[in-house]
Every structure is written in C-alpha cells, then in structure tokens.
Motif scaffolding. Structure first.
Motif, PDB file in Angstrom:
ATOM      1  N   GLY A 170       0.784  -1.220   0.000  1.00  0.00           N
ATOM      2  CA  GLY A 170       0.000   0.000   0.000  1.00  0.00           C
ATOM      3  C   GLY A 170       0.815   1.267   0.000  1.00  0.00           C
ATOM      4  O   GLY A 170       0.248   2.350  -0.140  1.00  0.00           O
ATOM      5  N   HIS A 171       2.141   1.161   0.137  1.00  0.00           N
ATOM      6  CA  HIS A 171       2.975   2.362   0.212  1.00  0.00           C
ATOM      7  C   HIS A 171       4.083   2.369  -0.847  1.00  0.00           C
ATOM      8  O   HIS A 171       4.218   3.334  -1.594  1.00  0.00           O
ATOM      9  CB  HIS A 171       3.587   2.490   1.611  1.00  0.00           C
ATOM     10  CG  HIS A 171       2.599   2.746   2.688  1.00  0.00           C
ATOM     11  ND1 HIS A 171       1.854   1.730   3.276  1.00  0.00           N
ATOM     12  CD2 HIS A 171       2.203   3.894   3.298  1.00  0.00           C
ATOM     13  CE1 HIS A 171       1.055   2.254   4.184  1.00  0.00           C
ATOM     14  NE2 HIS A 171       1.241   3.556   4.228  1.00  0.00           N
ATOM     15  N   SER A 172       4.894   1.328  -0.884  1.00  0.00           N
ATOM     16  CA  SER A 172       6.016   1.315  -1.831  1.00  0.00           C
ATOM     17  C   SER A 172       6.105  -0.056  -2.488  1.00  0.00           C
ATOM     18  O   SER A 172       5.853  -1.081  -1.851  1.00  0.00           O
ATOM     19  CB  SER A 172       7.329   1.636  -1.109  1.00  0.00           C
ATOM     20  OG  SER A 172       7.575   0.705  -0.067  1.00  0.00           O
ATOM     21  N   TYR A 173       6.494  -0.033  -3.765  1.00  0.00           N
ATOM     22  CA  TYR A 173       6.549  -1.250  -4.566  1.00  0.00           C
ATOM     23  C   TYR A 173       7.837  -1.264  -5.382  1.00  0.00           C
ATOM     24  O   TYR A 173       8.402  -0.211  -5.707  1.00  0.00           O
ATOM     25  CB  TYR A 173       5.343  -1.347  -5.513  1.00  0.00           C
ATOM     26  CG  TYR A 173       4.026  -1.578  -4.811  1.00  0.00           C
ATOM     27  CD1 TYR A 173       3.496  -2.851  -4.698  1.00  0.00           C
ATOM     28  CD2 TYR A 173       3.331  -0.516  -4.241  1.00  0.00           C
ATOM     29  CE1 TYR A 173       2.283  -3.073  -4.052  1.00  0.00           C
ATOM     30  CE2 TYR A 173       2.123  -0.726  -3.587  1.00  0.00           C
ATOM     31  CZ  TYR A 173       1.609  -2.007  -3.501  1.00  0.00           C
ATOM     32  OH  TYR A 173       0.422  -2.222  -2.845  1.00  0.00           O
ATOM     33  N   GLY A 174       8.292  -2.458  -5.707  1.00  0.00           N
ATOM     34  CA  GLY A 174       9.420  -2.646  -6.596  1.00  0.00           C
ATOM     35  C   GLY A 174       8.994  -3.441  -7.816  1.00  0.00           C
ATOM     36  O   GLY A 174       7.835  -3.848  -7.950  1.00  0.00           O
ATOM     37  N   THR A 175       9.939  -3.671  -8.716  1.00  0.00           N
ATOM     38  CA  THR A 175       9.672  -4.412  -9.950  1.00  0.00           C
ATOM     39  C   THR A 175      10.648  -5.569 -10.047  1.00  0.00           C
ATOM     40  O   THR A 175      11.855  -5.378  -9.853  1.00  0.00           O
ATOM     41  CB  THR A 175       9.818  -3.507 -11.187  1.00  0.00           C
ATOM     42  OG1 THR A 175       8.865  -2.441 -11.105  1.00  0.00           O
ATOM     43  CG2 THR A 175       9.580  -4.292 -12.463  1.00  0.00           C
ATOM     44  N   ILE A 176      10.140  -6.752 -10.357  1.00  0.00           N
ATOM     45  CA  ILE A 176      10.972  -7.933 -10.539  1.00  0.00           C
ATOM     46  C   ILE A 176      10.981  -8.293 -12.021  1.00  0.00           C
ATOM     47  O   ILE A 176       9.935  -8.262 -12.683  1.00  0.00           O
ATOM     48  CB  ILE A 176      10.466  -9.110  -9.675  1.00  0.00           C
ATOM     49  CG1 ILE A 176      11.413 -10.307  -9.797  1.00  0.00           C
ATOM     50  CG2 ILE A 176       9.043  -9.495 -10.022  1.00  0.00           C
ATOM     51  CD1 ILE A 176      11.095 -11.417  -8.813  1.00  0.00           C
ATOM     52  N   LEU A 177      12.155  -8.580 -12.543  1.00  0.00           N
ATOM     53  CA  LEU A 177      12.348  -8.926 -13.951  1.00  0.00           C
ATOM     54  C   LEU A 177      12.812 -10.375 -14.034  1.00  0.00           C
ATOM     55  O   LEU A 177      13.785 -10.759 -13.371  1.00  0.00           O
ATOM     56  CB  LEU A 177      13.381  -8.003 -14.607  1.00  0.00           C
ATOM     57  CG  LEU A 177      13.107  -6.491 -14.476  1.00  0.00           C
ATOM     58  CD1 LEU A 177      14.232  -5.703 -15.117  1.00  0.00           C
ATOM     59  CD2 LEU A 177      11.770  -6.131 -15.110  1.00  0.00           C
ATOM     60  N   ILE A 178      12.132 -11.181 -14.849  1.00  0.00           N
ATOM     61  CA  ILE A 178      12.366 -12.616 -14.924  1.00  0.00           C
ATOM     62  C   ILE A 178      12.712 -13.002 -16.356  1.00  0.00           C
ATOM     63  O   ILE A 178      12.115 -12.495 -17.312  1.00  0.00           O
ATOM     64  CB  ILE A 178      11.121 -13.401 -14.465  1.00  0.00           C
ATOM     65  CG1 ILE A 178      10.683 -12.953 -13.081  1.00  0.00           C
ATOM     66  CG2 ILE A 178      11.372 -14.904 -14.468  1.00  0.00           C
ATOM     67  CD1 ILE A 178      11.678 -13.236 -11.999  1.00  0.00           C
ATOM     68  N   ASP A 179      13.678 -13.905 -16.493  1.00  0.00           N
ATOM     69  CA  ASP A 179      13.924 -14.552 -17.781  1.00  0.00           C
ATOM     70  C   ASP A 179      12.918 -15.695 -17.911  1.00  0.00           C
ATOM     71  O   ASP A 179      13.014 -16.707 -17.205  1.00  0.00           O
ATOM     72  CB  ASP A 179      15.356 -15.075 -17.836  1.00  0.00           C
ATOM     73  CG  ASP A 179      15.707 -15.671 -19.199  1.00  0.00           C
ATOM     74  OD1 ASP A 179      14.780 -15.863 -20.013  1.00  0.00           O
ATOM     75  OD2 ASP A 179      16.889 -15.950 -19.446  1.00  0.00           O
ATOM     76  N   ILE A 180      11.935 -15.541 -18.776  1.00  0.00           N
ATOM     77  CA  ILE A 180      10.856 -16.522 -18.884  1.00  0.00           C
ATOM     78  C   ILE A 180      11.403 -17.879 -19.341  1.00  0.00           C
ATOM     79  O   ILE A 180      10.934 -18.931 -18.893  1.00  0.00           O
ATOM     80  CB  ILE A 180       9.775 -16.028 -19.860  1.00  0.00           C
ATOM     81  CG1 ILE A 180       9.128 -14.747 -19.321  1.00  0.00           C
ATOM     82  CG2 ILE A 180       8.720 -17.097 -20.103  1.00  0.00           C
ATOM     83  CD1 ILE A 180       8.338 -14.930 -18.058  1.00  0.00           C
TER      84      ILE A 180
END
Length: 541
Positions: A170-180
């Motif tokens: 609800g306050h802070s978010y990050g981004t995850i990057l995946i090799d599919i």
C-alpha cells in the motif's frame, strides 16, 4: 603417504599446504599447517618476488568435521615487493582455494555460510550454523549476503517477464524482472515506474518479447525502452478482468436470481449428505429494503463519490478526500445506484456450515441418536470441521419433541451465478446447469453474456487471438455496458492482448517468483532493506 592421501580426500583445500599436526583442543579440532611457497606475485602490481620479509600465523575457521569445530593454524610468508613504483612495500601470500585477504574463514567455510544465509536469512541461518558447529551471528550472515557480487548480464533476455511486488504493501513497490525461458530472476528495480523500466531496457538490449500484466506504467516503459519488443498481456489477468465485468452484469440483473429456487436435483442421490426433499422458501430481502449499518454507509459513500465526480474531481483526489482506496472509489463510481453494491444472499442471514449435513443429522435423529457429541464425531468422519458446541446448538430446537423444521432455501448469490458463467460447462452439476438455463431463458442480456464469455474462453484456450476484433465488435452490438467497459480497456492495449491470446508465453513464472519474494520477506520478518532483499532474490536458487 597414507596421511597425505587421507588429507587430500577429507580436506582437498589443504593439498597446497604442508599439514604438520592435527590435534584436539577441548571441543575444537586444530590443524597446524604451513606453506611451502618460494615465490609469490604482488597483488597490486603482479611482480613476482622471492625475497621473504617475515612469517606470521593465520587462524582460519573451517567447515565442521563430525559435528566438531575445525580451526586451521596456518603459517604463511610475507614477501617484499621488488617493484620500486608499487605502493606496497610488502605483501602476504594467499593460498588458492583456502585463504583470501583479511579472511578469517576458509573459502569452503565462507561458501557454506553464504549458502545458509541465502537460504534462511540471518536469524534462522545463525541457528542452523550453530547446530553445524560453525557459530556465527545473524549480522555476520547478513554481511556475507551483502558482500556477494550481483550477476550482471551484458544483455537482456529474449523473453522478459515483468511484475511488481510490495516492499511495504500500500505504500512502496518494486519491480521484478524474470527470464521466462530459464525462470530465473534477472534484476530487481527500486520502483514500478515507466522511467525506471525504460532506462533498464535501454541499458540491456536484446529483449524481443515482454510478458506483463495490464499495468499502464509497464506498457509505457516497454514502449519507450524497447519499442521493437512484442508486449504480451497475461491471460490470467484478462480472464480476471472479464470475470469482474461478468459479476457487475449479473449484479445489475440480480432480480432474476430471486426466481430461482433450490429445487431437488433430478439425479438420484442416496448419500447421507443429500438435501432433504421437503424444503420451503422464504421471500428474499431486496437491497432497497435494507436499512442496516452497512447499507446506510454504502448509500452515503455512493452519494459522496458521485457528488465529487460531478464537481470534476478525479478518482485519486476523491480517494484522498474520503480516505478510501482508489479501487473502492472506482467500484462506487461504476455503480449506477447504491443497490448495485448491496449484494444480498436472499434471506439476510449467514449460512451455517452444518446445513450441508442437515439431511444426515435428521436421519440419525429419527433413528434415535440424540447425543450431540456422538453426532459430531460422525460428522467429522464425513468432513465436518466444527466442534461439538455447534452441533449441540444446531439440534437444540429439536429436543422439545416436535419434528425438526426444514431448512429454508435461498436463491443463489451473485457470486455463485457469476461462477456458472465463468466455469467450464462440463464442470457444472445438473442443478447449476438448470439454474443457468433458467437465467439465460428469462433474461436476453444474460443469454448474450453467456455466449460472449464462452467465445472468449474458446479464443483464449485455443490461442485464436486473430478473432479478438470480431469478438469485441459483437460485444458492442449488445446491451451489456459492463462488457463495453471491458472492451474499452482491451482496445487501449489491443496489440498486447492479441499477442497474449496468440503466443504461448504468459506471466506464470513471474507470479511464482513474486510468491517466493513474499516468502523471503516473511523469513526476514519484513525488516530487510531493498539491497538485502534484492541480493536474496537474485542469488537464491
């Protein structure tokens, strides 16, 4: 010769040194050894030197043997550096595979502790390391994690998966990057903005396909950072958005649910859990007749939201003014009247878990079994998860000698009816088939809804994304405003939706890693900074 062979088998990292003595000191096994180095290279300039300056003894903690702590007392050389331009006057030799500069543990022990720290974190890892006779503090394990280098790919993967995760919900978010293709974490970004994702894609070229959810920020970031990449909208999110539109449509036509009665099934059911054939119905309570606290609050909020919308306020500003979530404000804004939000169960009372076992209880009561505790034990064998008190309260009205009153049936809820439209028709039981047929027969809009949902399901299952435009045109031709809103969202992201309904890629591996990230956060009690969490996300197998 036998001792050297034994040392080579048990302590392969000590092959490059001369072991002089192995002895026990209390609960510790000590290994006294020395190096036989004649020449060493300066770590600063690389100049080899044979001129010995002095000797000194290093003490290295090693991996445990038979549950006993191992300490290596190693005598090493210090050499003069022969290069006059080098900043180092002297340097200490290092044994490959055994020592590192300023290290107080052997390389093998350090790797074992790093593996424990990555798998369990600080506090739990310290407890396990203590059981393995390698006592360290939790902060030492955390420092070992932070000292590990990041895997830095020179280029981005061909098929990239993108999703957000909560640093603080609800306050802070990050981004995850995946090799599919390999289902491995490529990188972790500090936020979920379009600028950050676009910058990463520019630095890591080579991405051809990007799997993502319906977030607009990610769509914009991919378009700016990798304009030639094909964006693939996740099918699960598409189906979920369609399900929300179906639920709103069923809510608008919920009056037709009141005509449905829970008549006995046409199938023959001899199980003790079968519903009693005699059942009377009770008139359902209309949402317009509700005067409870929740209904009053819903009407007040609906009026306040629509009043602010008429003043030209946006959803974000309305959420701030009313101290509500944006999704809540959006739900109120979409509802034409507050009654659309007051989904009822038909009777106004909460169903009891024992009602599913009513027929069995009636039969056993008629057979003379009136012991509530015994009945509870029999129900538990049938899957009941409640206690004896619930059974005792349920059968208490039956003890006055009058026959038990039949269960009052209720019409299906909006959520139940929604599931009939969204589930595979082959998985519906006869009663659900009958109810769905009655709904679609009495309401043309629901009949059209059923047709469109099944067509979309076939298009998504068989990867016929080329039929999307035809499907959207057909939806816009019917009186289904909720599906019209769904189609409007699809048109804003039509290329990605078409690719998602055509290509075999999805965001499934990304969702799995997001779930693993939640587990890592809980291991660290939610107190890890982003740098520590990022290390564990990147390096944990």
């Amino acid at each position: 010769m036998l001792i050297k062979e034994l040392v080579a088998v048990l302590f392969p990292h000590l092959v490059g040194v001369c072991v002089e003595q192995v002895f026990r000191s209390g609960s510790t096994v000590r290994i006294r050894a020395r190096t036989g180095t004649v020449e060493a290279a300066c770590p600063a300039c690389g100049t080899p030197s044979q001129r010995v300056h002095s000797h000194y003894e290093r003490r290295l903690s090693d991996t445990a043997v038979e549950g006993q702590e191992v300490l290596i007392q190693l005598r090493v050389h210090r050499f003069f550096c022969r290069a006059s331009t080098c900043a180092k006057a002297t340097f200490a030799e290092q044994v490959p595979g055994l020592t590192v500069r300023y290290g107080r543990r052997s390389v093998r022990a350090a790797r074992a502790l790093q593996a424990i720290a990555l798998a369990l974190g600080g506090r739990a890892g310290a407890r396990l390391a203590g059981r393995l006779a390698a006592s360290v503090s939790r902060m030492t394990l955390i420092r070992l994690i932070r000292a590990l280098p990041d895997p830095a790919p020179a280029s981005g993967p061909r098929v990239l998966g993108v999703d957000d995760f909560a640093l603080r919900r609800g306050h802070s978010y990050g981004t995850i990057l995946i090799d599919i293709s390999s289902s491995t974490v490529v990188d972790v970004l500090v936020d979920r903005t379009a600028d950050t994702l676009a910058a990463w894609l520019r630095v890591h070229p080579g991405v051809e396909i990007v799997c993502r959810d319906r977030a607009g920020a990610y769509a914009e970031g991919i378009a700016r950072g990798a304009p030639h990449a094909t964006q693939v909208a996740d099918r699960w999110h598409l189906w979920r958005n369609l399900g929300e539109a179906v639920e709103r449509t069923v809510t608008r036509h919920r009056d037709h649910l009141q005509a449905l009665t829970a008549a006995p099934s046409t199938r023959t059911d001899t199980s003790p859990l079968a519903a009693p054939p005699a059942a009377s119905s009770v008139p359902p309570r209309s949402p317009a007749d509700r005067r409870d606290r929740i209904a009053t609050r819903t009407r007040e909020r609906h009026a306040a939201v629509h009043a602010l919308i008429e003043q030209g306020q946006g959803l974000r500003e309305i959420a701030r003014l009313l101290s509500l979530g944006r999704n809540t404000v959006r739900r109120f804004a979409r509802a034409a009247s507050p009654e659309d939000l007051l989904v009822h169960d038909g009777t106004g009372r909460r169903p009891k878990s024992l009602e599913a076992y009513d027929a069995y209880l009636r039969r056993r009561w008629a057979e003379g079994c009136t012991n509530a505790e015994l009945l509870c034990q029999e129900l538990r064998a049938l899957g009941f998860r409640g206690g004896g008190t619930s059974v005792r309260q349920y059968v208490r009205p039956w003890r006055d000698g009058t026959p038990p009153a039949p269960i009052l049936t209720r019409p299906p809820t909006v959520r139940q009816a929604t599931s009939w439209f969204l589930r595979n028709p082959a998985h519906l039981d006869p009663d659900e088939h009958r109810h769905l047929q009655e709904l679609t027969t009495t309401c043309p809009q629901l009949a059209a809804l059923q047709l469109h949902v099944r067509q979309f399901a076939e298009m998504m299952t068989h990867r016929h994304g080329q039929n999307l435009e035809t499907w959207m045109t057909a939806v816009l031709g019917d009186d289904l405003p909720e599906l019209h809103s769904f189609v409007t969202g699809l048109r804003r992201d039509q290329d990605a939706v078409t690719a998602g309904l055509t290509l075999p890629y999805s965001s499934g591996p990304v969702e799995g890693h997001v779930n693993r990230t939640k587990m890592l956060k809980r291991q660290m009690y939610g107190r890890a900074n982003l740098d520590l969490l990022r290390k564990r996300m990147l390096l944990t197998d």
